[in-house]
Write an enzyme that holds these catalytic residues in place. Structure first.
Site, PDB file in Angstrom:
ATOM      1  N   GLU A  64       0.841  -1.204   0.000  1.00 21.26           N
ATOM      2  CA  GLU A  64       0.000   0.000   0.000  1.00 21.26           C
ATOM      3  C   GLU A  64       0.873   1.250   0.000  1.00 21.26           C
ATOM      4  O   GLU A  64       2.068   1.181   0.323  1.00 21.26           O
ATOM      5  CB  GLU A  64      -0.920  -0.013   1.223  1.00 21.26           C
ATOM      6  N   LYS A  96       2.763   4.561   1.118  1.00 23.12           N
ATOM      7  CA  LYS A  96       3.223   5.153   2.373  1.00 23.12           C
ATOM      8  C   LYS A  96       2.924   6.646   2.277  1.00 23.12           C
ATOM      9  O   LYS A  96       3.577   7.391   1.546  1.00 23.12           O
ATOM     10  CB  LYS A  96       4.721   4.914   2.575  1.00 23.12           C
ATOM     11  N   ASP A 155       2.713  10.452   3.055  1.00 25.17           N
ATOM     12  CA  ASP A 155       3.635  11.373   3.702  1.00 25.17           C
ATOM     13  C   ASP A 155       2.841  12.394   4.519  1.00 25.17           C
ATOM     14  O   ASP A 155       2.598  13.513   4.083  1.00 25.17           O
ATOM     15  CB  ASP A 155       4.496  12.067   2.645  1.00 25.17           C
ATOM     16  N   TYR A 163      -5.080   2.719   8.450  1.00 27.29           N
ATOM     17  CA  TYR A 163      -4.360   1.553   7.934  1.00 27.29           C
ATOM     18  C   TYR A 163      -3.951   0.534   9.005  1.00 27.29           C
ATOM     19  O   TYR A 163      -3.211  -0.391   8.710  1.00 27.29           O
ATOM     20  CB  TYR A 163      -3.129   1.997   7.146  1.00 27.29           C
ATOM     21  N   LYS A 213      11.200   2.983   0.633  1.00 28.34           N
ATOM     22  CA  LYS A 213      11.265   4.418   0.339  1.00 28.34           C
ATOM     23  C   LYS A 213      11.657   4.647  -1.117  1.00 28.34           C
ATOM     24  O   LYS A 213      12.630   4.071  -1.604  1.00 28.34           O
ATOM     25  CB  LYS A 213      12.320   5.085   1.240  1.00 28.34           C
ATOM     26  N   CYS A 238      22.510  45.029 -18.443  1.00 29.17           N
ATOM     27  CA  CYS A 238      22.636  43.729 -19.101  1.00 29.17           C
ATOM     28  C   CYS A 238      24.062  43.203 -18.915  1.00 29.17           C
ATOM     29  O   CYS A 238      25.024  43.899 -19.258  1.00 29.17           O
ATOM     30  CB  CYS A 238      22.315  43.862 -20.586  1.00 29.17           C
ATOM     31  N   CYS A 261      25.767  43.158 -22.607  1.00 26.58           N
ATOM     32  CA  CYS A 261      26.088  44.342 -23.410  1.00 26.58           C
ATOM     33  C   CYS A 261      26.073  45.636 -22.610  1.00 26.58           C
ATOM     34  O   CYS A 261      26.379  46.699 -23.158  1.00 26.58           O
ATOM     35  CB  CYS A 261      25.141  44.449 -24.603  1.00 26.58           C
ATOM     36  N   CYS A 320      16.605  43.212 -21.645  1.00 26.52           N
ATOM     37  CA  CYS A 320      17.637  44.044 -22.234  1.00 26.52           C
ATOM     38  C   CYS A 320      17.042  44.548 -23.547  1.00 26.52           C
ATOM     39  O   CYS A 320      16.740  43.747 -24.437  1.00 26.52           O
ATOM     40  CB  CYS A 320      18.893  43.218 -22.504  1.00 26.52           C
ATOM     41  N   CYS A 360      22.931  43.188 -28.677  1.00 27.89           N
ATOM     42  CA  CYS A 360      23.327  42.446 -27.477  1.00 27.89           C
ATOM     43  C   CYS A 360      23.840  41.055 -27.858  1.00 27.89           C
ATOM     44  O   CYS A 360      23.086  40.231 -28.385  1.00 27.89           O
ATOM     45  CB  CYS A 360      22.138  42.326 -26.528  1.00 27.89           C
TER      46      CYS A 360
HETATM   47  S1  IVH Z   1       1.641   1.133   9.245  1.00 30.01           S
HETATM   48  C1  IVH Z   1       2.864  -0.841  13.013  1.00 30.01           C
HETATM   49  N1  IVH Z   1       0.920   2.056   6.929  1.00 30.01           N
HETATM   50  O1  IVH Z   1       4.950   5.826   8.234  1.00 30.01           O
HETATM   51  C2  IVH Z   1       2.837  -0.200  11.702  1.00 30.01           C
HETATM   52  N2  IVH Z   1       2.286   3.422   8.304  1.00 30.01           N
HETATM   53  O2  IVH Z   1       7.762   5.566   8.816  1.00 30.01           O
HETATM   54  C3  IVH Z   1       2.360   1.177  11.779  1.00 30.01           C
HETATM   55  N3  IVH Z   1       2.768   5.633   7.332  1.00 30.01           N
HETATM   56  O3  IVH Z   1       4.618   5.960  11.707  1.00 30.01           O
HETATM   57  C4  IVH Z   1       2.490   1.917  10.553  1.00 30.01           C
HETATM   58  N4  IVH Z   1       1.627   5.357   5.483  1.00 30.01           N
HETATM   59  O4  IVH Z   1       2.998   7.387  10.271  1.00 30.01           O
HETATM   60  C5  IVH Z   1       1.613   2.296   8.047  1.00 30.01           C
HETATM   61  N5  IVH Z   1       0.165   2.763   4.859  1.00 30.01           N
HETATM   62  C6  IVH Z   1       0.852   3.003   5.975  1.00 30.01           C
HETATM   63  C7  IVH Z   1       1.511   4.215   6.197  1.00 30.01           C
HETATM   64  C8  IVH Z   1       2.242   4.393   7.368  1.00 30.01           C
HETATM   65  C9  IVH Z   1       2.379   6.192   6.177  1.00 30.01           C
HETATM   66  C10 IVH Z   1       3.634   6.298   8.339  1.00 30.01           C
HETATM   67  C11 IVH Z   1       3.232   6.104   9.762  1.00 30.01           C
HETATM   68  C12 IVH Z   1       4.433   5.490  10.423  1.00 30.01           C
HETATM   69  C13 IVH Z   1       5.531   5.929   9.505  1.00 30.01           C
HETATM   70  C14 IVH Z   1       6.758   5.075   9.621  1.00 30.01           C
END
Ligand code: IVH
Length: 701
Positions: A110, A112, A114, A222, A316, A410, A413, A429, A435
């Site tokens: 899934e 991650k 931010d 999640y 990452k 400029c 020139c 210019c 120029c």
């Molecule tokens: S699961 C025990 N799922 O990433 C597992 N975390 O770098 C708990 N995060 O602290 C985290 N998307 O804030 C999980 N799909 C996702 C996530 C996710 C972002 C964040 C979360 C965690 C941090 C770790």
């Protein structure tokens, strides 16, 4: 070698300072990737010297704390962080560890997100508390702020609702909302936010929930923390991670629509590729993917370290935002005289390419971004997007930074720079005739793919031709001779060719230093070939303001020759579809300048074709007639109708005026038909138009 203990202490201090800035101040001082590298180094050091890995080490703890002004709340179940993987090999190694302990497992992949993590406690289905992660054990009570998040249910839906549940998720600011927020700030003359994550964190951790309410935060859930079903029959789907998402969704909680169950490293790799491809089309920013063992029984068996579960890992993506030093700000003078400041940075790898320069657009932008020479800056290159200096890392300033000022003259020139018209953000210019920077850029532009497409004629060649004095400007370009080019070191051989004795005996004469090089010959050949390019490319190459490829094509199609364009009135030019009054005026103006006219004349003398080829097999039935077509015709497209008119000697105009001879009326014709009627311009059906094409006006009798 440095003392490992000293290095360890230094890393710990740095990491803790960065964690404080990130989690408590919402104002990070290093990029995520630089932070990750520090953590990685610490981990490697501790692997070598295990006695350094005390329980207080950042490798054993979750970043964050409870900031002043927030009540602290103990989580019923600890909130964990995740270990990171930075390559497919890291992912493979993690899968292998899982397999060794628990056999091959299905994995949920899934995004991650931010953002920042949140724990939402529901008691008897009612949202009673929202708490940040804090140090994992205790977090900040942000309930009032969480309650302002639209799309987060206050009451869980359905009848399978537990007595107590901690739902874990990520709070984020959608990218579109972030951009809108920043656009508003800019309009009000305020500094924009650096990125959606920090804005979301700052918004959620507001002391005043009314401020939070003005930020359109969102949440994705999640994971589950503490869970007590009470009198409710436990949900059977809870045995798997993907089942947890079904249950969360059944309660009305937002879950990711991009989660997928896969098996084996190949499928994981496929998922990661797909996710990275659509990274920028998601509604929130992501910095990677999270992989979780699907079977929750196996999750329990694998367990956790003090800071992260063994059953999950964060993959990452390569960073798109990095920090680097802004070494200098310089200005570039472009082909139209526009003077553009750009940043010169310590070269840095970002999103797969090394970046040294980034445009700063104009002096207002430099001021708005607030960057100083010597600053550590955030550099962002998202996907295929051009690298951008986002802004300075103010916290990293040493006091040695200095302000940049836009030059008044400029740099090429020495002419005083000016706004083209009042209120323009750009400075120019005005010396377009003399120029050197502008001349070189215009010549290089003539060689570019969108203009005459002359392979050898790039920036370097253009500069060499001007610097050697062979070209004063672009007027002489197509009259260049071999003798001319041998005066340009770039286009000659540097040393005599070495011949074998046999070649000498055979009377072969080698190439001598100063002879035209193969590249020089290629330039002459390419220029010769370019002389018969279509008219629109000639027009583009003249660097007339506002006249790019689209307007050039329209003008060429409507008038067919340079002479016809030159002798057209402003009204006639403006009447061409895709031209309009601004371009018409610009074209007219351009031809009033003697050295401009000289360019066209000298190109024509040198054999550059100044009209499009006529198809001699087509009778010139429309000579001298101006025709407008409107509405949709059955047998023609918009382009083919113009072509049909021009190839028969007529003019294809875009708007109806008293100069129009006929207006062709297709289906759903709008205002143009009404205008023709009011001006008394003869209107033709498509069938009549076809007869006109074939026989001229006589065909209509
Ligand atoms: S699961 C025990 N799922 O990433 C597992 N975390 O770098 C708990 N995060 O602290 C985290 N998307 O804030 C999980 N799909 C996702 C996530 C996710 C972002 C964040 C979360 C965690 C941090 C770790």
């Amino acid at each position: 070698m440095t003392d490992p203990r000293a290095r360890h202490q230094q890393l710990v201090q740095e990491i803790e300072a960065h964690r404080h800035a990130y989690y408590e101040l919402d104002a990070p001082t290093v990029s995520d990737s630089a932070y990750d590298s520090l953590e990685r180094e610490l981990r490697e050091l501790e692997a070598q010297w295990p006695e350094l890995a005390t329980p207080e080490s950042p490798t054993q703890t979750v970043g964050g704390a409870v900031a002043q002004g927030f009540a602290s709340v103990k989580h019923r179940e600890r909130m964990m962080s995740l270990d990171n993987a930075f390559s497919l090999e890291d992912v493979e190694a993690w899968l292998a560890r899982v397999e060794k302990d628990a056999g091959e497992q299905s994995v949920v992949c899934e995004p991650k997100i931010d953002g920042l993590s949140i724990s939402l406690t529901y008691e008897d289905g009612v949202l009673v508390r929202g708490v940040t992660r804090g140090d994992g054990t205790t977090g900040e009570d942000v309930t009032a702020n969480v309650l302002t998040i639209a799309g987060l249910p206050r009451v869980l839906a359905g009848d399978r609702v537990p007595a107590v549940v901690e739902v874990r998720g990520e709070v984020y600011l959608p990218v579109a909302a972030f951009e809108e927020l920043n656009a508003r700030l800019l309009e009000d003359g305020k500094a924009p936010y650096a990125n959606p994550r920090n804005t979301a964190a700052g918004s959620l951790r507001q002391k005043d929930a009314a401020v939070t309410a003005t930020r359109p935060l969102a949440v994705t859930t999640y994971a589950l923390g503490a869970l007590e079903w009470g009198a409710t029959e436990p949900h059977p789907a809870i045995g798997s991670q993907h089942g947890v998402y079904e249950v969360l969704a059944s309660w009305g909680l937002p879950v990711s629509e991009h989660a997928r169950v896969v098996r084996g490293v190949e499928e994981v790799a496929g998922y990661l590729r797909e996710l990275e491809d659509k990274r920028h089309s998601l509604i929130h920013e992501i910095d990677g993917a999270v992989l979780k063992v699907d079977d929750r029984g196996v999750q329990g068996a694998l367990g956790s370290t003090s800071r992260a579960p063994r059953w999950a890992i964060a993959y990452k993506f390569p960073p798109e935002e990095v920090h680097t030093t802004l070494e200098d700000i310089r200005v570039d003078v472009g082909r139209t005289g526009r003077v553009t400041p750009y940043g010169v940075m310590t070269p840095v790898l970002v999103a797969g390419s090394t970046v040294t320069f980034a445009t700063l657009h104009n002096a207002h932008e430099v001021k708005r971004k607030g960057v100083l020479i010597g600053d550590t800056v955030v550099l962002r290159k998202a996907g295929d997007v051009i690298p951008e200096i986002v802004g300075p890392v103010v916290a990293a300033r040493t006091g040695a930074e200095r302000e940049w000022t836009m030059p008044a003259e400029c740099p090429s020139c020495g002419t005083r720079l000016a706004e083209q018209k009042e209120g323009d953000k750009d400075l120019r210019c005005p010396n377009s005739e003399g120029c050197p920077a502008q001349i070189v850029d215009r010549i290089a532009f003539i060689g570019s793919r969108g203009a005459f497409d002359v392979e050898v004629l790039g920036e370097k060649a253009a500069a060499a031709l001007v610097e050697s004095g062979v070209l004063a400007n672009e007027a002489g370009l197509f009259s260049l001779t071999e003798a001319d080019l041998t005066r340009v070191p770039l286009f000659t051989y540097e040393v005599d060719e070495k011949l074998t004795r046999k070649q000498v005996e055979a009377g072969i004469e080698g190439r001598k230093a100063g002879d035209l090089s193969a590249n020089g010959q290629k330039l002459l050949d390419n220029l010769a070939g370019a002389r018969s390019q279509p008219l629109w490319r000639v027009l583009v190459s003249l660097s007339i303001r506002h006249v790019g490829p689209t307007a050039s094509r329209a003008l060429a199609a409507a008038f067919g020759s340079m002479d016809a364009i030159r002798s057209a009135s402003e009204d006639q030019l403006a009447a061409v579809e895709g031209v309009g009054p601004v371009i018409a005026e610009s074209v007219l103006q351009w031809f009033t300048v003697p050295w401009h006219v000289e360019i066209v004349e000298r190109w024509a003398e040198a054999g550059v074709r100044m009209e499009d080829e006529r198809d001699e097999s087509i009778a010139r039935t429309l000579e001298g007639l101006t025709i407008v077509a409107t509405g949709s015709l059955e047998g023609f497209t918009r382009d083919s109708v113009k072509e049909a008119i021009i190839s028969r000697g007529g003019k294809a105009a875009g708007s109806v005026s008293k100069n129009s001879d006929y207006v062709v009326i297709g289906a759903n014709a709008g205002s143009k038909a009404a205008k023709a009627e009011s001006l008394g311009v003869p209107m033709l059906s498509e069938a009549q138009f076809v007869r006109l094409l074939a026989e001229g006006p006589a065909g209509l009798d």
